[in-house]
Scaffold this motif. Structure first.
Motif, PDB file in Angstrom:
ATOM      1  N   LYS A  62      -0.262   4.646  -1.229  1.00 54.81           N
ATOM      2  CA  LYS A  62      -1.134   3.446  -1.383  1.00 54.81           C
ATOM      3  C   LYS A  62      -2.026   3.582  -0.095  1.00 54.81           C
ATOM      4  O   LYS A  62      -1.415   3.764   1.054  1.00 54.81           O
ATOM      5  CB  LYS A  62      -0.187   2.100  -1.244  1.00 54.81           C
ATOM      6  CG  LYS A  62       0.745   2.040  -2.501  1.00 54.81           C
ATOM      7  CD  LYS A  62       1.454   0.823  -2.359  1.00 54.81           C
ATOM      8  CE  LYS A  62       2.452   0.893  -3.410  1.00 54.81           C
ATOM      9  NZ  LYS A  62       1.854   0.716  -4.674  1.00 54.81           N
ATOM     10  N   ARG A  89      -3.449  -5.188   1.878  1.00 56.56           N
ATOM     11  CA  ARG A  89      -2.693  -6.214   1.006  1.00 56.56           C
ATOM     12  C   ARG A  89      -3.420  -7.345   1.346  1.00 56.56           C
ATOM     13  O   ARG A  89      -3.564  -8.070   2.396  1.00 56.56           O
ATOM     14  CB  ARG A  89      -1.266  -6.167   1.641  1.00 56.56           C
ATOM     15  CG  ARG A  89      -0.691  -4.831   1.565  1.00 56.56           C
ATOM     16  CD  ARG A  89       0.836  -4.969   1.712  1.00 56.56           C
ATOM     17  NE  ARG A  89       1.467  -5.465   0.293  1.00 56.56           N
ATOM     18  CZ  ARG A  89       2.618  -5.825   0.087  1.00 56.56           C
ATOM     19  NH1 ARG A  89       3.522  -5.954   1.076  1.00 56.56           N
ATOM     20  NH2 ARG A  89       3.262  -6.419  -0.993  1.00 56.56           N
ATOM     21  N   ASP A 114      -1.564  -4.856  -3.438  1.00 58.87           N
ATOM     22  CA  ASP A 114      -2.320  -3.887  -2.862  1.00 58.87           C
ATOM     23  C   ASP A 114      -3.688  -3.594  -3.515  1.00 58.87           C
ATOM     24  O   ASP A 114      -3.963  -3.608  -4.470  1.00 58.87           O
ATOM     25  CB  ASP A 114      -1.365  -2.503  -3.172  1.00 58.87           C
ATOM     26  CG  ASP A 114       0.052  -2.635  -2.523  1.00 58.87           C
ATOM     27  OD1 ASP A 114       0.138  -3.085  -1.188  1.00 58.87           O
ATOM     28  OD2 ASP A 114       0.860  -2.487  -3.363  1.00 58.87           O
ATOM     29  N   ASN A 153      -4.210   3.324  -5.290  1.00 58.54           N
ATOM     30  CA  ASN A 153      -2.763   3.293  -5.248  1.00 58.54           C
ATOM     31  C   ASN A 153      -2.445   4.381  -6.106  1.00 58.54           C
ATOM     32  O   ASN A 153      -3.163   4.124  -7.304  1.00 58.54           O
ATOM     33  CB  ASN A 153      -2.447   1.911  -5.921  1.00 58.54           C
ATOM     34  CG  ASN A 153      -2.814   0.772  -4.848  1.00 58.54           C
ATOM     35  OD1 ASN A 153      -2.656   0.966  -3.534  1.00 58.54           O
ATOM     36  ND2 ASN A 153      -3.274  -0.448  -5.336  1.00 58.54           N
TER      37      ASN A 153
END
Length: 767
Positions: free
Chosen positions: A417, A421, A450, A454
């Motif tokens: 990731k 966030r 997120d 990703n």
């Protein structure tokens, strides 16, 4: 007073001069320690930090660095001691372990290694002292316990057996006399009449065939005694040996993996007494010797290092925006208004003290009926907007490349990731309170999502160096905000690729998703009719063209960094008996020497049982003595190697003065920081007569150790002379000098008896 004042002044001057010097010296040691720590030379870093701490013990920065490097330095010294012990330098290893304990007394592994090394030294200097006597009590019983009883090697000279209509006990006794072993029978067993007509079998094969013919089984009681009983499940359960062994797994650690091994042992080998210890990563198995041997093979087959894969992921985004505005924007409207010279007069009367005043007010905002007849062109004003000439070109080209790497074990999910966030409101509630003058409270709940790149990838490595990948990739970003219920919420733009599974070769690149957004907009504004004439449209109109494209490409390339370690022994089929009885069949073992029990006597006990005429008796064909012509030796060819960093080089492991060699197991040690073992191949010595050679090798790259075994096929005799056993190929990784050492090893003859072989060492220089 003057006598006391002078020494005080001198001490003050000395303090003023020396204290800054001490401070600068401590700072210099600290800087050197930081430099050594950056080079991962923790032992040197610890020395510098300790000197700085000793000079300035109250400085918290020096104390922190000193305490931080204490463990690293002690661990590095322990590794050095382990390498010295593997090289046979036991005294130097003891000194290193003691030094590690001096630096960090809490490092328990240093104490363990010290005790282990001291025990090795004591065992070498005082081999198995008998005067001390065995331990007492329960400890003595465990200490004196032996492994499963095995029958001593008996002659493998082929014989002819012909005994018709003879009872089974007579056949057993006759073969036992030839083999030089005692035969005992179960009191409950009743001999039966059998026919035995065998040609060209060994004594051990004759025993097994007799057991099959008479429906009996036998097990060794001592090295020269067997016990025979009827082959029934009850008798096998009553008489077969029971062996206990603990297997420590080195690669499998998850509870599900341990349970898989337990299930395999129970289902395949019919072993019910298996207990797993998750805390110790071990299995305790109880069964017959053959079941335990097969369980050991299963554990070795299944306890393999997981394959590992590095996945290169390229995320490429290309955005292009091109806009053009060209033409004349003419006026498309006009406004007409009255001029301000149209005036009207309105009388106004005001009263002051004793006086009356009359005034008139002029207004130009209205038009009365009396002036309509006198209006002309000068009373109106026409307003026409200005025309604009535009010639504008805008061209924007944006490229964004992200190239992360993800390393994962076989069948283990790895996530990457990159981004941030963002909080998003998921719900709210209002407490049940209220009333006059009391404002209710609203609590809002948030969760974080997120945003960015990703990636979730689960690889599976196949035996043909192909990789199956299950991948989910998502690129998201905040493209705006929206007000929902009084709360500002982010608007997330998302591009996502969710693949079921793809299969690629090692190093093969594949485009797994291409997303293209292409939009074109063209607009025309101007005077109707004139703005549509091809040439005049630029004088009476304006043309605007917008072209935007956004392309996102996902490319993926897997690289296998650790493959599946499956060798020929793991894949070989083994005879394990019948469906009702798990039993191993062993190859015929030759005699260790001419004096071994079991040799065929010069006069057989029964005229119907004789050695074959074309085979010499064991007493006339003794196995060659490995030490008759002197001790054999290992050699490295060449003994001195000059290598170039980044290149590979080969070195042969040669055996000299060998006699009747069937198998060569060795342990090779090298410096893993400088060398990497990339290949082990047959050298030709064991296959000089055309026989195939099985090579088994297992590497531990963390400590630079390789276990190598080269073996001729079962049943093949030994070879003698001098030649290359294996060829080793290394990759030079770093500059310096390092030895190649055979720390443990030797050879074995066809009877698996040890042959002493001196070790060898080669010097490698990498430039």
């Amino acid at each position: 007073m003057r006598r006391l004042l002078r020494p005080a002044v001198l001490l003050l001057l000395v303090a003023v001069v020396t204290l800054p010097a001490i401070a600068d010296k401590a700072k210099d040691f600290y800087a050197k320690g930081e430099d050594a720590e950056a080079r991962q030379d923790f032992e040197a870093a610890y020395g510098f930090f300790k000197k700085a701490y000793d000079l300035r013990p109250k400085d918290l920065r020096y104390r922190t660095a000193f305490e931080r490097n204490r463990f690293e330095a002690a661990a590095a010294i322990v590794h050095k001691g382990q390498k010295l012990r593997d090289d046979g330098k036991l005294d130097e290893a003891v000194a290193e372990f003691q030094r590690a304990l001096t630096i960090d007394p809490s490092l328990f592994i240093a104490k363990q290694e010290l005790e282990r090394t001291l025990k090795i030294i004591n065992d070498q200097r005082n081999p198995q002292p008998q005067a001390a006597g065995p331990p007492a009590g329960l400890e003595r019983k465990v200490h004196d316990a032996t492994g499963p009883v095995e029958l001593a090697a008996i002659s493998n000279v082929p014989i002819t057996v012909k005994m018709l209509s003879q009872k089974s006990d007579v056949v057993y006794h006759t073969i036992g006399q030839l083999a030089g072993i005692n035969v005992l029978f179960d009191p409950d067993y009743t001999p039966r009449v059998i026919n035995v007509d065998l040609n060209g079998v060994t004594l051990e094969e004759a025993l097994e065939i007799t057991a099959l013919e008479s429906k009996t089984f036998w097990r060794p009681v001592t090295q020269n005694t067997i016990f025979v009983a009827a082959d029934t499940p009850a008798k096998r359960k009553e008489l077969e040996q029971s062996v206990l062994k603990t297997f420590y797994l080195t690669n499998l650690s998850l509870p599900t993996e341990l349970q898989d091994v337990v299930n395999a042992i129970r289902a395949v080998l019919d072993v019910q007494r298996v207990q797993q210890l998750i805390s110790q990563n071990a299995l305790i198995v109880r069964g017959t010797p053959d079941q335990i041997a097969l369980a050991e093979k299963l554990v070795e087959d299944l306890d393999k290092p997981h394959a590992e894969v590095i996945v290169d992921i390229a995320v490429m985004q290309i955005s292009k925006d091109r806009s053009r505005t060209l033409g004349l924007s003419p006026p498309t409207s006009a406004s007409v208004t009255l001029q301000s010279n149209l005036n009207t007069t309105t009388p106004t009367t005001g009263t002051t003290t004793g006086t009356t005043t009359t005034t008139s007010t002029t207004s130009n905002t209205g038009l009365n009926l009396n002036t309509l007849g006198s209006l002309n062109a000068t009373d109106f004003q026409v307003t026409i907007p200005s025309a604009n000439l535009s010639a504008l070109l805008s061209d924007t080209d944006t490229k964004l490349i992200q190239n992360p790497q993800v390393r994962s074990l076989d069948n283990q999910k790895a996530s990457l990731k990159i981004g941030e966030r963002l909080p998003v409101a998921t719900g709210s509630f209002q407490p049940g309170i209220g009333g006059v003058g009391i404002n209710p409270l609203v609590n809002t709940q948030f969760q974080y999502i997120d945003v960015g790149v990703n990636i979730d990838v689960t690889p599976h490595v196949h035996s043909d160096r192909e990789v199956s990948l299950k991948i989910t990739m998502e690129i998201s970003s905040e493209i705006g905000q929206a007000n929902i219920g009084g709360i500002t919420q982010p608007i997330i733009g998302q591009k996502k690729v969710d693949l079921g599974e793809i299969r690629l070769k090692d190093g093969e690149s594949s485009l797994i998703g291409g997303i293209l957004d292409d939009s074109q907009t063209k607009s025309l504004s101007g005077i109707p009719g004139l703005a549509q004439i091809p040439i005049l449209k630029y004088l009476f109109g304006q043309t605007s063209t917008d072209h935007s494209s956004d392309e996102t490409v996902f490319a993926i390339t897997p690289h296998i960094v650790r493959g599946t370690d499956v060798n020929e022994i793991n894949q070989r089929a083994i005879d394990i008996g019948t469906a009702n009885t798990i039993q191993l069949r062993h190859v015929s073992r030759p005699l260790a020497s001419t004096a071994a029990p079991g040799q065929v006597p010069s006069q057989p006990a029964n005229p119907s049982i004789q050695p074959q005429s074309n085979q010499a008796p064991a007493s006339q064909s003794p196995a060659p003595n490995s030490t008759a012509g002197g001790t054999a030796s290992f050699l490295f060819d060449p003994p001195t190697i000059q290598a170039v960093k980044g290149n590979t080089f080969a070195v042969n492991l040669v055996i000299s003065g060998a006699q009747n060699v069937h198998s060569v197991p060795v342990q090779l040690n090298y410096d893993p920081k400088m060398l990497q073992l990339v290949n082990v191949s047959n050298g030709g010595f064991l296959s000089q007569d055309g026989q195939a050679v099985a090579l088994v090798h297992r590497e531990d790259e963390s400590i630079g150790q390789s276990q190598i075994t080269a073996t001729r096929p079962p049943g093949a005799g030994g070879v003698s002379g001098q030649g290359s056993v294996v060829t080793l190929t290394f990759m030079a990784k770093a500059d310096g000098q390092t030895p190649l050492t055979i720390t443990r090893g030797g050879a074995r003859d066809p009877g698996m008896q040890a042959i002493t072989v001196n070790g060898a060492q080669a010097a490698v220089t990498v430039q």
